[in-house]
Design a protein around this motif. Structure first.
Motif, PDB file in Angstrom:
ATOM      1  N   ASP A 110      -4.916  -4.141 -11.482  1.00 39.16           N
ATOM      2  CA  ASP A 110      -3.825  -4.454 -10.554  1.00 39.16           C
ATOM      3  C   ASP A 110      -2.943  -3.231 -10.321  1.00 39.16           C
ATOM      4  OD1 ASP A 110      -4.666  -7.119 -10.391  1.00 39.16           O
ATOM      5  OD2 ASP A 110      -3.520  -7.648 -12.181  1.00 39.16           O
ATOM      6  N   TYR A 111      -2.707  -2.495 -11.381  1.00 39.95           N
ATOM      7  CA  TYR A 111      -1.922  -1.257 -11.297  1.00 39.95           C
ATOM      8  C   TYR A 111      -2.608  -0.258 -10.374  1.00 39.95           C
ATOM      9  CZ  TYR A 111       0.179   3.096 -13.162  1.00 39.95           C
ATOM     10  OH  TYR A 111       0.798   4.304 -13.322  1.00 39.95           O
ATOM     11  N   ALA A 112      -3.923  -0.066 -10.558  1.00 40.00           N
ATOM     12  CA  ALA A 112      -4.669   0.882  -9.718  1.00 40.00           C
ATOM     13  C   ALA A 112      -4.627   0.457  -8.255  1.00 40.00           C
ATOM     14  CB  ALA A 112      -6.112   0.973 -10.206  1.00 40.00           C
ATOM     15  N   ARG A 113      -4.831  -0.835  -7.995  1.00 37.37           N
ATOM     16  CA  ARG A 113      -4.790  -1.313  -6.606  1.00 37.37           C
ATOM     17  C   ARG A 113      -3.416  -1.099  -5.987  1.00 37.37           C
ATOM     18  NH1 ARG A 113      -8.499  -5.284  -8.633  1.00 37.37           N
ATOM     19  NH2 ARG A 113      -6.768  -6.601  -9.333  1.00 37.37           N
ATOM     20  N   THR A 114      -2.368  -1.287  -6.782  1.00 38.67           N
ATOM     21  CA  THR A 114      -1.018  -1.088  -6.267  1.00 38.67           C
ATOM     22  C   THR A 114      -0.771   0.374  -5.902  1.00 38.67           C
ATOM     23  OG1 THR A 114      -0.181  -2.954  -7.557  1.00 38.67           O
ATOM     24  CG2 THR A 114       1.448  -1.345  -6.797  1.00 38.67           C
ATOM     25  N   LEU A 115      -1.249   1.294  -6.745  1.00 34.80           N
ATOM     26  CA  LEU A 115      -1.086   2.715  -6.434  1.00 34.80           C
ATOM     27  C   LEU A 115      -1.823   3.084  -5.150  1.00 34.80           C
ATOM     28  CD1 LEU A 115      -1.418   4.471  -9.919  1.00 34.80           C
ATOM     29  CD2 LEU A 115       0.652   3.739  -8.723  1.00 34.80           C
ATOM     30  N   VAL A 116      -3.022   2.551  -4.971  1.00 39.41           N
ATOM     31  CA  VAL A 116      -3.779   2.810  -3.740  1.00 39.41           C
ATOM     32  C   VAL A 116      -3.046   2.225  -2.540  1.00 39.41           C
ATOM     33  CG1 VAL A 116      -5.916   2.311  -2.494  1.00 39.41           C
ATOM     34  CG2 VAL A 116      -6.006   2.950  -4.913  1.00 39.41           C
ATOM     35  N   LYS A 117      -2.587   0.989  -2.681  1.00 43.69           N
ATOM     36  CA  LYS A 117      -1.861   0.323  -1.583  1.00 43.69           C
ATOM     37  C   LYS A 117      -0.621   1.114  -1.187  1.00 43.69           C
ATOM     38  CE  LYS A 117       0.518  -4.033  -0.506  1.00 43.69           C
ATOM     39  NZ  LYS A 117       0.886  -5.377  -1.056  1.00 43.69           N
ATOM     40  N   ASN A 118       0.137   1.591  -2.185  1.00 44.74           N
ATOM     41  CA  ASN A 118       1.349   2.358  -1.895  1.00 44.74           C
ATOM     42  C   ASN A 118       1.019   3.671  -1.186  1.00 44.74           C
ATOM     43  OD1 ASN A 118       2.817   0.368  -3.159  1.00 44.74           O
ATOM     44  ND2 ASN A 118       3.162   1.517  -5.046  1.00 44.74           N
ATOM     45  N   ALA A 119      -0.063   4.322  -1.603  1.00 42.35           N
ATOM     46  CA  ALA A 119      -0.461   5.586  -0.982  1.00 42.35           C
ATOM     47  C   ALA A 119      -0.870   5.372   0.476  1.00 42.35           C
ATOM     48  CB  ALA A 119      -1.589   6.234  -1.773  1.00 42.35           C
ATOM     49  N   VAL A 120      -1.658   4.350   0.707  1.00 46.64           N
ATOM     50  CA  VAL A 120      -2.109   4.067   2.078  1.00 46.64           C
ATOM     51  C   VAL A 120      -0.912   3.709   2.961  1.00 46.64           C
ATOM     52  CG1 VAL A 120      -3.461   2.464   3.486  1.00 46.64           C
ATOM     53  CG2 VAL A 120      -4.433   3.382   1.369  1.00 46.64           C
ATOM     54  N   ALA A 121       0.007   2.900   2.423  1.00 51.65           N
ATOM     55  CA  ALA A 121       1.192   2.518   3.188  1.00 51.65           C
ATOM     56  C   ALA A 121       2.055   3.733   3.535  1.00 51.65           C
ATOM     57  CB  ALA A 121       2.008   1.502   2.407  1.00 51.65           C
ATOM     58  N   ALA A 122       2.020   4.746   2.671  1.00 50.26           N
ATOM     59  CA  ALA A 122       2.797   5.968   2.929  1.00 50.26           C
ATOM     60  C   ALA A 122       2.126   6.894   3.928  1.00 50.26           C
ATOM     61  CB  ALA A 122       3.030   6.711   1.610  1.00 50.26           C
ATOM     62  N   GLY A 123       0.858   6.601   4.280  1.00 48.68           N
ATOM     63  CA  GLY A 123       0.150   7.429   5.246  1.00 48.68           C
ATOM     64  C   GLY A 123      -0.791   8.450   4.641  1.00 48.68           C
ATOM     65  N   VAL A 124      -1.130   8.279   3.353  1.00 43.22           N
ATOM     66  CA  VAL A 124      -2.050   9.203   2.694  1.00 43.22           C
ATOM     67  C   VAL A 124      -3.477   8.931   3.169  1.00 43.22           C
ATOM     68  CG1 VAL A 124      -2.995   9.945   0.470  1.00 43.22           C
ATOM     69  CG2 VAL A 124      -0.562   9.369   0.668  1.00 43.22           C
ATOM     70  N   ASP A 125      -4.218   9.991   3.414  1.00 44.84           N
ATOM     71  CA  ASP A 125      -5.630   9.907   3.795  1.00 44.84           C
ATOM     72  C   ASP A 125      -6.472   9.971   2.519  1.00 44.84           C
ATOM     73  OD1 ASP A 125      -8.180  10.144   4.821  1.00 44.84           O
ATOM     74  OD2 ASP A 125      -7.811  12.033   5.889  1.00 44.84           O
ATOM     75  N   PRO A 136      -0.203  -3.060 -21.203  1.00 48.22           N
ATOM     76  CA  PRO A 136       0.768  -3.086 -20.126  1.00 48.22           C
ATOM     77  C   PRO A 136       0.686  -1.805 -19.297  1.00 48.22           C
ATOM     78  CG  PRO A 136       1.819  -2.289 -22.133  1.00 48.22           C
ATOM     79  CD  PRO A 136       0.333  -2.400 -22.410  1.00 48.22           C
ATOM     80  N   PHE A 137       0.555  -1.943 -18.017  1.00 45.85           N
ATOM     81  CA  PHE A 137       0.651  -0.832 -17.070  1.00 45.85           C
ATOM     82  C   PHE A 137       1.840  -1.093 -16.145  1.00 45.85           C
ATOM     83  CE2 PHE A 137      -3.702  -0.426 -18.392  1.00 45.85           C
ATOM     84  CZ  PHE A 137      -3.996   0.924 -18.304  1.00 45.85           C
ATOM     85  N   GLY A 138       2.462  -0.030 -15.660  1.00 47.57           N
ATOM     86  CA  GLY A 138       3.462  -0.130 -14.603  1.00 47.57           C
ATOM     87  C   GLY A 138       4.869  -0.453 -15.021  1.00 47.57           C
ATOM     88  N   VAL A 139       5.130  -0.553 -16.330  1.00 43.49           N
ATOM     89  CA  VAL A 139       6.450  -1.018 -16.773  1.00 43.49           C
ATOM     90  C   VAL A 139       7.548  -0.070 -16.323  1.00 43.49           C
ATOM     91  CG1 VAL A 139       7.869  -1.592 -18.767  1.00 43.49           C
ATOM     92  CG2 VAL A 139       5.438  -2.215 -18.746  1.00 43.49           C
ATOM     93  N   ARG A 140       7.403   1.225 -16.598  1.00 42.40           N
ATOM     94  CA  ARG A 140       8.476   2.184 -16.303  1.00 42.40           C
ATOM     95  C   ARG A 140       8.482   2.622 -14.844  1.00 42.40           C
ATOM     96  NH1 ARG A 140       7.774   7.053 -18.969  1.00 42.40           N
ATOM     97  NH2 ARG A 140       9.929   7.578 -18.449  1.00 42.40           N
ATOM     98  N   GLU A 141       7.288   2.809 -14.274  1.00 44.64           N
ATOM     99  CA  GLU A 141       7.239   3.381 -12.936  1.00 44.64           C
ATOM    100  C   GLU A 141       7.300   2.338 -11.818  1.00 44.64           C
ATOM    101  OE1 GLU A 141       2.968   3.558 -14.600  1.00 44.64           O
ATOM    102  OE2 GLU A 141       5.031   3.315 -15.282  1.00 44.64           O
ATOM    103  N   LEU A 142       6.694   1.178 -12.030  1.00 50.08           N
ATOM    104  CA  LEU A 142       6.679   0.144 -10.991  1.00 50.08           C
ATOM    105  C   LEU A 142       7.574  -1.047 -11.335  1.00 50.08           C
ATOM    106  CD1 LEU A 142       2.857   0.131 -10.106  1.00 50.08           C
ATOM    107  CD2 LEU A 142       4.706   1.464  -9.064  1.00 50.08           C
ATOM    108  N   LYS A 143       8.160  -1.015 -12.537  1.00 48.77           N
ATOM    109  CA  LYS A 143       9.072  -2.074 -12.994  1.00 48.77           C
ATOM    110  C   LYS A 143       8.385  -3.438 -13.040  1.00 48.77           C
ATOM    111  CE  LYS A 143      12.038   1.251 -12.789  1.00 48.77           C
ATOM    112  NZ  LYS A 143      12.252   2.069 -14.011  1.00 48.77           N
ATOM    113  N   ARG A 144       7.079  -3.416 -13.332  1.00 45.13           N
ATOM    114  CA  ARG A 144       6.311  -4.645 -13.465  1.00 45.13           C
ATOM    115  C   ARG A 144       5.316  -4.477 -14.607  1.00 45.13           C
ATOM    116  NH1 ARG A 144       3.507  -5.161  -7.819  1.00 45.13           N
ATOM    117  NH2 ARG A 144       2.479  -6.922  -8.848  1.00 45.13           N
TER     118      ARG A 144
END
Length: 413
Positions: free
Chosen positions: A68-83, A54-62
């Motif tokens: 999938d966890y890695a892709r979500t972290l990348v997606k969140n960073a890009v959405a926040a404007g990270v280069d 299991p990944f993401g239980v405490r931090e992403l509540k999923r």
């Protein structure tokens, strides 16, 4: 150094869990110009190779699988404007937050206001463990196995032996099951599993015997692994026939960049020496995540990085500057390391709330912090190697603290 120079606000070296969580939180806090430098072609770090829960239980509540966890972290960073700059390798760390980079467009130097090192850890290799025997094909780390299975869909062997019983060793079992690989044994050098005892029944569920108190391990085979030899607790030689070996755990910080840099390395953790704010001995370099100490879960590293973001953003806006400091020392042979290793004597709040401690051997007694002959803090512990021990830092952070703080286990039995 390169003739080409670029600049940025905060450069984060490493695009795994810590680096991405840190970058996303920095942007949320209003920090401009956050750049993540990742040497792999895809960001996401180790979870990209871990195709299990299991990944993401405490931090992403999923509840998520690693990719999938890695892709979500990348997606969140890009959405926040990270280069996020992939395929970019940091080749040198220079004083005052200047980096040398190898990029798809050539060699570049980068001048940052702050640099955060998030390069993580790796498992010890066969050579680093001094495993004897022959040199056949079929000896892999857990990371290499996960890469072959989840990224390249290859089965390197059918009946391997797993060396070690850390948490990652049980991850290796899950990876094997994904590809129809059936481990024939787990071999452990100590009298009990290194991971928490709740995992003890797990190998038995899949018919995998665990061999404890093993010593003198040797890998046999000409071209491919044929067997693993070891000596049991009674001094009797044993042989386990196998076609592969998975060498798990005994993590080391990915710290090669530090050794030719202005940053002091702690020989106990293998990572940088830091204070309670995560500052290294070059105050414009910070660190968070598993580079600080081996090894914590992705969830722990995510939360640690989010906490570090506030400290780094505050320092960018209002630098802590030079201030006196003292050392936090592991002065007991039972203690393997303590992190942070320095305590900045300042009225600035917001540093780490706890020091993290690991043991060399099982210990039972009063963990005590002493400075100048005075006891600053103490509490009873009963713990083992590879278990996280947290010690509050508030009782240690005295304005008049001048002597090093020594950690000892009183009455250890």
């Amino acid at each position: 150094m390169s003739d080409r120079l670029v600049s940025c606000g905060i450069a984060i070296v490493g695009g795994g869990t810590s680096g991405l969580a840190l970058a996303t939180e920095l942007k949320r806090l209003g920090v401009d110009d956050v750049v993540v430098l990742e040497r792999e072609p895809i960001a996401g770090g180790v979870p990209r190779h871990c195709g299990h829960y299991p990944f993401g239980v405490r931090e992403l509540k999923r509840v998520m699988k690693g990719p999938d966890y890695a892709r979500t972290l990348v997606k969140n960073a890009v959405a926040a404007g990270v280069d996020i700059r992939t395929g970019t390798t940091v080749t040198a760390l220079h004083p005052d937050a200047r980096l040398s980079l190898s990029t798809p467009d050539g060699l570049v130097d980068m001048q940052a206001d702050r640099v955060v090192l998030c390069t993580g850890v790796r498992e010890s290799s066969r050579a680093q463990r001094f495993l004897g025997g022959q040199r056949p094909m079929g000896v892999l780390s857990t990371g290499a196995l996960q890469s072959m299975v989840y990224l390249h869909h290859k089965r390197p062997f059918k009946r391997p032996v797993i060396l070690g019983t850390e948490l990652v060793s049980f991850s290796a079992i899950m990876t094997c099951r994904h590809m129809g690989i059936k481990p024939v044994a787990m071999i452990e050098e100590t009298p009990r599993i290194t991971s928490r005892q709740i995992m003890r029944p797990y190998p038995a569920l899949f018919g995998i015997p665990v061999k404890f108190d093993a010593s003198d391990l040797r890998i046999l085979g000409d071209k491919q692994v044929e067997a693993v030899e070891y000596t049991d607790a009674g001094g009797i030689p044993r042989t386990v026939e196998a076609d592969g070996v998975i060498v798990t755990g005994k993590f080391r910080p990915e710290a090669a960049l530090l050794h030719a840099s202005p940053i002091e390395v702690d020989p106990a953790t293998g990572g940088p020496v830091v204070d309670q704010f995560g500052r290294t001995t070059d105050a414009r370099y910070f660190s968070t995540g598993n580079l600080l100490r081996p090894v914590e879960t992705s969830s722990w590293c995510w939360h640690e990085a989010v906490g570090a973001a506030k400290r780094i953003a505050d320092d960018l806006r209002d630098p802590i500057g030079d201030c006196p400091s003292t050392h936090l020392l592991a002065s007991d042979p039972a203690i393997r390391f303590v992190m942070p290793q320095r305590l900045a004597i300042t009225d600035r709040n917001g540093g780490m709330e706890h020091a993290q401690i690991r043991l060399n051997t099982p210990a039972t007694g009063h963990l005590t912090a002493i400075s100048g002959g005075k006891t600053l803090w103490g509490d009873f512990i009963e713990s083992r190697p590879e278990r996280r021990i947290l010690m509050p830092l508030a009782p240690l952070l005295k304005p008049d603290l001048t002597e090093p703080v020594q950690l000892k286990i009183i009455g250890n039995v």
